[in-house]
Design a protein around this motif. Sequence first.
Motif, PDB file in Angstrom:
ATOM      1  N   ALA A 108       0.838  -1.197   0.000  1.00 29.99           N
ATOM      2  CA  ALA A 108       0.000   0.000   0.000  1.00 29.99           C
ATOM      3  C   ALA A 108       0.873   1.246   0.000  1.00 29.99           C
ATOM      4  O   ALA A 108       1.911   1.294   0.672  1.00 29.99           O
ATOM      5  CB  ALA A 108      -0.925  -0.010   1.206  1.00 29.99           C
ATOM      6  N   ARG A 109       0.423   2.263  -0.758  1.00 26.35           N
ATOM      7  CA  ARG A 109       1.204   3.504  -0.817  1.00 26.35           C
ATOM      8  C   ARG A 109       0.286   4.692  -1.064  1.00 26.35           C
ATOM      9  O   ARG A 109      -0.633   4.627  -1.889  1.00 26.35           O
ATOM     10  CB  ARG A 109       2.258   3.421  -1.918  1.00 26.35           C
ATOM     11  CG  ARG A 109       3.048   4.710  -2.112  1.00 26.35           C
ATOM     12  CD  ARG A 109       4.219   4.528  -3.041  1.00 26.35           C
ATOM     13  NE  ARG A 109       3.830   4.141  -4.382  1.00 26.35           N
ATOM     14  CZ  ARG A 109       4.705   3.898  -5.361  1.00 26.35           C
ATOM     15  NH1 ARG A 109       6.006   3.967  -5.113  1.00 26.35           N
ATOM     16  NH2 ARG A 109       4.280   3.546  -6.552  1.00 26.35           N
ATOM     17  N   ILE A 110       0.535   5.791  -0.344  1.00 29.16           N
ATOM     18  CA  ILE A 110      -0.104   7.066  -0.644  1.00 29.16           C
ATOM     19  C   ILE A 110       0.708   7.721  -1.752  1.00 29.16           C
ATOM     20  O   ILE A 110       1.913   7.945  -1.592  1.00 29.16           O
ATOM     21  CB  ILE A 110      -0.155   7.968   0.605  1.00 29.16           C
ATOM     22  CG1 ILE A 110      -1.016   7.325   1.685  1.00 29.16           C
ATOM     23  CG2 ILE A 110      -0.685   9.344   0.236  1.00 29.16           C
ATOM     24  CD1 ILE A 110      -0.989   8.072   3.007  1.00 29.16           C
ATOM     25  N   GLU A 111       0.050   8.038  -2.849  1.00 31.38           N
ATOM     26  CA  GLU A 111       0.783   8.572  -3.996  1.00 31.38           C
ATOM     27  C   GLU A 111       0.751  10.095  -4.064  1.00 31.38           C
ATOM     28  O   GLU A 111       1.705  10.709  -4.552  1.00 31.38           O
ATOM     29  CB  GLU A 111       0.209   7.964  -5.280  1.00 31.38           C
ATOM     30  CG  GLU A 111       0.416   6.446  -5.347  1.00 31.38           C
ATOM     31  CD  GLU A 111      -0.127   5.830  -6.621  1.00 31.38           C
ATOM     32  OE1 GLU A 111      -0.888   6.517  -7.324  1.00 31.38           O
ATOM     33  OE2 GLU A 111       0.204   4.666  -6.891  1.00 31.38           O
ATOM     34  N   SER A 112      -0.321  10.714  -3.593  1.00 26.92           N
ATOM     35  CA  SER A 112      -0.365  12.182  -3.585  1.00 26.92           C
ATOM     36  C   SER A 112      -1.291  12.654  -2.482  1.00 26.92           C
ATOM     37  O   SER A 112      -2.223  11.950  -2.081  1.00 26.92           O
ATOM     38  CB  SER A 112      -0.849  12.718  -4.940  1.00 26.92           C
ATOM     39  OG  SER A 112      -2.216  12.395  -5.162  1.00 26.92           O
ATOM     40  N   ASP A 148      -0.536   3.223   5.194  1.00 25.10           N
ATOM     41  CA  ASP A 148       0.606   4.042   4.808  1.00 25.10           C
ATOM     42  C   ASP A 148       0.419   5.399   5.473  1.00 25.10           C
ATOM     43  O   ASP A 148      -0.657   5.707   6.011  1.00 25.10           O
ATOM     44  CB  ASP A 148       0.698   4.181   3.282  1.00 25.10           C
ATOM     45  CG  ASP A 148       2.065   4.720   2.841  1.00 25.10           C
ATOM     46  OD1 ASP A 148       3.006   4.667   3.663  1.00 25.10           O
ATOM     47  OD2 ASP A 148       2.195   5.195   1.699  1.00 25.10           O
ATOM     48  N   SER A 149       1.445   6.217   5.453  1.00 24.84           N
ATOM     49  CA  SER A 149       1.354   7.509   6.127  1.00 24.84           C
ATOM     50  C   SER A 149       2.076   8.576   5.319  1.00 24.84           C
ATOM     51  O   SER A 149       2.916   8.278   4.460  1.00 24.84           O
ATOM     52  CB  SER A 149       1.953   7.417   7.533  1.00 24.84           C
ATOM     53  OG  SER A 149       3.323   7.060   7.469  1.00 24.84           O
ATOM     54  N   VAL A 150       1.741   9.837   5.603  1.00 23.76           N
ATOM     55  CA  VAL A 150       2.343  10.973   4.929  1.00 23.76           C
ATOM     56  C   VAL A 150       2.299  12.149   5.904  1.00 23.76           C
ATOM     57  O   VAL A 150       1.478  12.172   6.829  1.00 23.76           O
ATOM     58  CB  VAL A 150       1.565  11.291   3.623  1.00 23.76           C
ATOM     59  CG1 VAL A 150       0.151  11.761   3.943  1.00 23.76           C
ATOM     60  CG2 VAL A 150       2.303  12.303   2.765  1.00 23.76           C
TER      61      VAL A 150
END
Length: 588
Positions: A375-379, A451-453
Amino acid sequence: MSVRAKRVQAVITIGLLLFVLLLPQLALADSASISLSLSFARCGDVIQITVDVPAEGTYRICWGSPTAAGAVETFTTTGAGSRTIPFAIPTTAKGTYSVYLTTEAYVELAAAAFEVIPFAQIDPTEGPVSTNVTISGCGFAAGQDIRVSLSGTTTTTDRAGGDGSWTLSYTIPSTPGGSYVFEIEVQDAGAWVVWMERYFRVTPQISVSPPSGNVGQTVQVTGTGFASNEDDVQITFDGEVRKQDIPVQENGSWSAVITIPACQSGPHVIDASGVWTRARDIPDVEFIVGAGILLDPTMAYVGDTITVTGGGFLPGETGIRVTFQGQTVTPVLTADSTGSWEASFDLPPSTHGSNTVSARGDITAPVTFDLTTLARIESFSPVEGAPGDSVTLTGSGFHGNQQLTVLFDGNPAPGDLRTRANGDIVITFQVPATTVGMQTVVVRDGGGATDSVTFTVKEKILPSPAPMLPEDGSKRRPGEITFRWGGITGDTGITYVLEISNEAGNVVWSQSGIEEFSYLVPGDDLPHGTYYWRVKAVDEFLNESLWSSRSSFTIWTVPTWVWVIVGVAVVIVLMVVAYRETKFKVIE
């Protein structure tokens, strides 16, 4: 002839007969002999027995007693002479025994003494960890207690049987390679005495589980019998290092996992070595390889490039196709002369967790390998904002059709947020009420993918409401007081906080969560005195305005002396009026 004379004659006759019968035997005994090549030996040892016989006939060799029970050898000669016979010492208790030469009828002709001495042995004398060692002895005293120790640690005990023999077994534990001593002790006069030592050498060994598999499969290689804490241990596959710097435990054992590389199908050799343990000292392990594929990397994000390497296919095999979750992701391929091939593809949108990459050829059946989508946060746009501001977030590799939780410093964002069927995320939401500053925003779906940002939360100041009533400097009589102010228009979820303080600056009354632009304060709450009031606005995201300017008002009551004067004045007026009315009536 008298009875007495007859008895004497009978005795003489019997004596003459016995003399005639025994004379040949005595002659044989005088001329027979027996000798032994050794006067002592262990059970099972072979000695040479040499006998001299005076005449032809059948003779016997007996052990322990000149009887049928002791007979161990029978032989016949055609005349006088010597004969040498090999003889294995039977299993018997410790002690001195006689070896007899007798006639066929077990008449003793000669004898020789022989001493049986104790003996013990181990089998085998070397081997890897888990070797089952048999420790046996013979020639011990009947019923004697036996104890066996390995490097000072008692391993097992036994008691010799009636024939002086005993047998024990012991499994070699996990221990470093090298030579070790089995001490065999016997109990003598109530004390244990080391009677004999036997050496055993622990040899290095590796095992592979499973013993066969496909290209790309992981296998566990376990080693034992290496040196304690040995350095530079490595595993090789067909001589090529596949794993190195493997830590070795104090007991000389270790374990590691390797991945079977792309290679031809069939048998291959797995080996190991260390700084002290040489590869040639370790028996090779044969590993049978079948067709398979390798992925690099095995965990990836959507859009990452995945390299697929195949091996174990037929040399020159055509029609090789690679699929991801059933979707073809590479051109049609052809294996080289070793049955290997390589291709790559970009990881398409896919849900979180294990997904299947498969390859098959015109002849080779499908082989698979699991690829983990992460899983990934892309923007995240914008990257800063105040509580209540709208932001848009996109991502991939989450579980499909799952409820999403978006947390700002533990505070959830409002709204029904969900992932798409393919695991992608495209959501817009408002920043929740949270503290100002740099924060970690955590996105987590119902299946646990996360995921985190980072996001910067800014402060948002609302317009301040304007105080209206009571007016600044006004005076009020005791009783209910309506406070009114100019509210904020255009925003929803706005509430107000009204605060009243005394001349000393202490807050004496306050109320929050007021939804209207006015509020009625009960008269009992504010006694006589001068007060100052102010108001501020708060929205649903806890953004606040500055406090309004302070306005003062006074609650006052008429003093007693004023009421006295007023009373006196009223009385005077009434008296004047009454006087005038009386005067006018008199004149009339």
